[in-house]
Design a protein around this motif. Structure first.
Motif, mmCIF file in Angstrom:
data_model
loop_
_atom_site.group_PDB
_atom_site.id
_atom_site.type_symbol
_atom_site.label_atom_id
_atom_site.label_comp_id
_atom_site.label_asym_id
_atom_site.label_seq_id
_atom_site.Cartn_x
_atom_site.Cartn_y
_atom_site.Cartn_z
ATOM 1 N N PRO A 63 0.837 -1.200 0.000
ATOM 2 C CA PRO A 63 0.000 0.000 0.000
ATOM 3 C C PRO A 63 0.871 1.248 0.000
ATOM 4 C CG PRO A 63 -0.790 -1.590 1.618
ATOM 5 C CD PRO A 63 0.546 -2.079 1.142
ATOM 6 N N ALA A 64 0.378 2.315 -0.607
ATOM 7 C CA ALA A 64 1.162 3.540 -0.729
ATOM 8 C C ALA A 64 1.592 4.071 0.629
ATOM 9 C CB ALA A 64 0.351 4.600 -1.470
ATOM 10 N N GLU A 65 0.719 3.950 1.635
ATOM 11 C CA GLU A 65 1.071 4.486 2.948
ATOM 12 C C GLU A 65 2.184 3.680 3.614
ATOM 13 O OE1 GLU A 65 -2.812 2.069 3.466
ATOM 14 O OE2 GLU A 65 -1.893 3.455 2.004
ATOM 15 N N VAL A 66 2.272 2.387 3.285
ATOM 16 C CA VAL A 66 3.357 1.566 3.829
ATOM 17 C C VAL A 66 4.680 1.962 3.177
ATOM 18 C CG1 VAL A 66 4.279 -0.779 4.004
ATOM 19 C CG2 VAL A 66 1.845 -0.360 4.413
ATOM 20 N N VAL A 67 4.648 2.208 1.882
ATOM 21 C CA VAL A 67 5.853 2.675 1.186
ATOM 22 C C VAL A 67 6.323 3.997 1.781
ATOM 23 C CG1 VAL A 67 6.806 3.452 -1.010
ATOM 24 C CG2 VAL A 67 5.244 1.494 -0.959
ATOM 25 N N ALA A 68 5.363 4.915 2.006
ATOM 26 C CA ALA A 68 5.714 6.213 2.591
ATOM 27 C C ALA A 68 6.308 6.040 3.981
ATOM 28 C CB ALA A 68 4.478 7.107 2.659
#
Length: 209
Positions: free
Chosen positions: A118-123
């Motif tokens: 998920p994008a928030e995990v990458v961030a």
């Protein structure tokens, strides 16, 4: 592709098996994951992370072998938990409540050597996740001790007796603590605290007598 699905809920396992079997995969739900891995052949593991035991299982799995990619299925959507799962060895991360189509695409991509996050995990991974120190400032040293005792299986009644509150007052204090952590239940609060490293004994913490 051989897949192992590890989740505590039989109905959920059955649903995942049905979806992935329809996509052409050989799907199993082994009771002993390490024994399943020792049988060899290419494979992939879908592991639900919902308790300290399941997090320990991820650690043991990565310590035993790096040959099998793991998709971490998060019981709660949390950037911090997702980042922690990746650091612990998971290749891909999905919320447990994901759709059948997303689950299938993620399995195929992960089996092909890609990481799906998920994008928030990458961030969170790129930013180093939220500072543990900042999170710890939310809690007193005594509250962290309460969480450690609860994680060890102590009942609310016993904890209340230890710290000198009535059971009703202790229950109210814990409910306030859970809300502060963004949790609704004792288990969720313990998992959140474990994710942040707050269950590690600190020599400066007050003891309970």
């Amino acid at each position: 592709m051989r897949l192992a699905v590890i989740d505590p809920l039989p109905m959920y396992r059955q649903g995942v098996v049905s979806v992935l079997s329809a996509a052409g995969h050989v799907v199993e739900t082994p009771d002993d994951l390490l024994a399943w891995l020792r049988r060899g052949h290419d494979g992939l593991v879908l592991l639900t992370l919902d308790t300290s035991t399941s997090w320990d299982a991820l650690g043991r799995l990565r310590a035993a072998t790096n040959e099998y990619p793991v998709i971490a299925m998060l019981a709660e959507e949390s950037a911090a938990a997702g980042a922690k799962a990746v650091r612990a060895g998971a290749r891909s991360v999905l919320p447990r409540g994901t759709s059948a189509a997303v689950l299938t695409r993620t399995v195929e991509a992960t089996a092909g050597g890609q990481a799906v996050l998920p994008a928030e995990v990458v961030a969170a991974l790129l930013s180093g996740v939220a500072s543990t120190d900042r999170g710890e400032s939310m809690l007193t040293a005594e509250q962290r001790v309460w969480l450690r005792y609860l994680a060890d299986g102590m009942t609310v009644a016993r904890l209340a007796e230890q710290v000198g509150y009535s059971e009703r007052a202790m229950f109210r204090l814990l409910q306030t603590l859970y809300r502060r952590l963004g949790a609704r239940t004792r288990i969720q609060a313990i998992v959140r605290a474990q994710e942040q490293g707050w269950l590690v004994q600190d020599v400066t913490d007050p003891g309970l007598t």
